[in-house]
Design a protein around this motif. Sequence first.
Motif: not given
Length: 466
Positions: A40, A44, A48-50, A372, A446, A449-450, A454
């Motif tokens: 992940s 990411n 890098r959207g999140r 997530r 994206l 989800p995490h 970041d």
Amino acid sequence: MLRDSVEGTGEALTRAFSDPSLRLGVTGLSRAGKTVFITSLVANLMERGRMAAFSPEREGRIEAAYLQPQPDDTVARFDYESHLAAMTGPEAHWPIGTRSVSQLRLSLRVTPKSRLARLTGPRRLHLDITDYPGEWLLDLGLLTQSYAQWSKASLAQISAKAQNLVEARDFLAMATEAVAETRHDEMQASALAQSFTAYLHAARAAGFSQLTPGRFILPGELQGSPALTFCPLPIEALRRGTIAREAARRFEAYKSQIVRPFFRAHFARIDRQVVLVDLLSAMQGGPEVLEDLRQAMAGILSVFRHGANGPLAALLGQKTDRILFAATKADYLHQSQHQAYANLLEALVQEAKQRADYRGAKTRAMAIAGLRSTVEESRVLDGAEVDLVRGRVGQSNQMRALYAGHLPDHPDHILAPAREGARDWSDHEFAVTDFAPPISSLRAGLGPPHIRLDAAAEFLLADRMG
């Protein structure tokens, strides 16, 4: 030793006059989430959207991120593509966990912060990620022990578990009988090693962490090797020709031929380290399991070469200058409990954290989820509003709600009973459900989800991307 020094100096010189690289080690005991974290994190960093809390991305300075061949051709490549497909595919499932050492190189092209540095154009940073089992790190503690010392400590641990584990009782009976034998017999040595290995696997399944040698649990390429054919024995003296004498010889060979080479080839080269800890499962296992985890983590963390790296570090040898302690499965808790979860982890590794801070390394503890798998909700139960999480279970789309338990504001309310040998939690109850990854297709730009990847990247990488 001289050859190792010359090779290390040559490698350091090469690093000093080429694109900079940052060696990131990721470790943790089984089921801590190493594979998911690495997969992940890389995904990411590429999409890098999140990554709003990662300052190089927030400032728009990352021009590109791409995978390249890893620097060490003798080490297996981390199978990023297969792991990502498992986590995010139409039949999402958790990828196969870490079984041996693997590597992956992610290169990032970054615009420098300062105007003067920008005159030379974008810079490139190679992020070399090394994934290795935490069980193997436990073995580094064996380097300071004799066979007799290790046997005494191991047998004490096995005896303490004999009441609840039939495998512990079986091994102790076999080991006691073997000591009475005067001559080494290879078939008996193999049977003893198999019984000892069965105990180690049973203890791990019960939630315990402080289990050595680590290669008996995760043998890697040594599966079936004579190097894994020994066990602890209740001995008074190592008489020539006895099974105990041969076990002691193999114990020393294990240290010199397996543990030390691993340290030199991989662990000693790490610049920054991520230590993943599955605290929730340990708490569910009870005070004894949590205390065993605390002691295991103390043993693992004692071997790090802490300290700040100065301008000559590339020539004199790197030290681990940043360590991130991460409590995984934060998505199993409502966000209202995340700070208490991070505080508990920080208290669990307090001694190691203080030692690293004193020696100049920077440390941080946080609650994270590499992927997530839940959403949050609140329900009214018995007239009171309770914060829950809800996620998918099994390979179906069936959803289940979870309240893992209340984490106290002060960590000592949990750690103190564990240190004092409590048999169960008197005021707390913890439960964990094995959620499956969410079924969702990733949109362009994206990553998966995490929770706080970041922030983890900001701590581990941002200062090297200036």
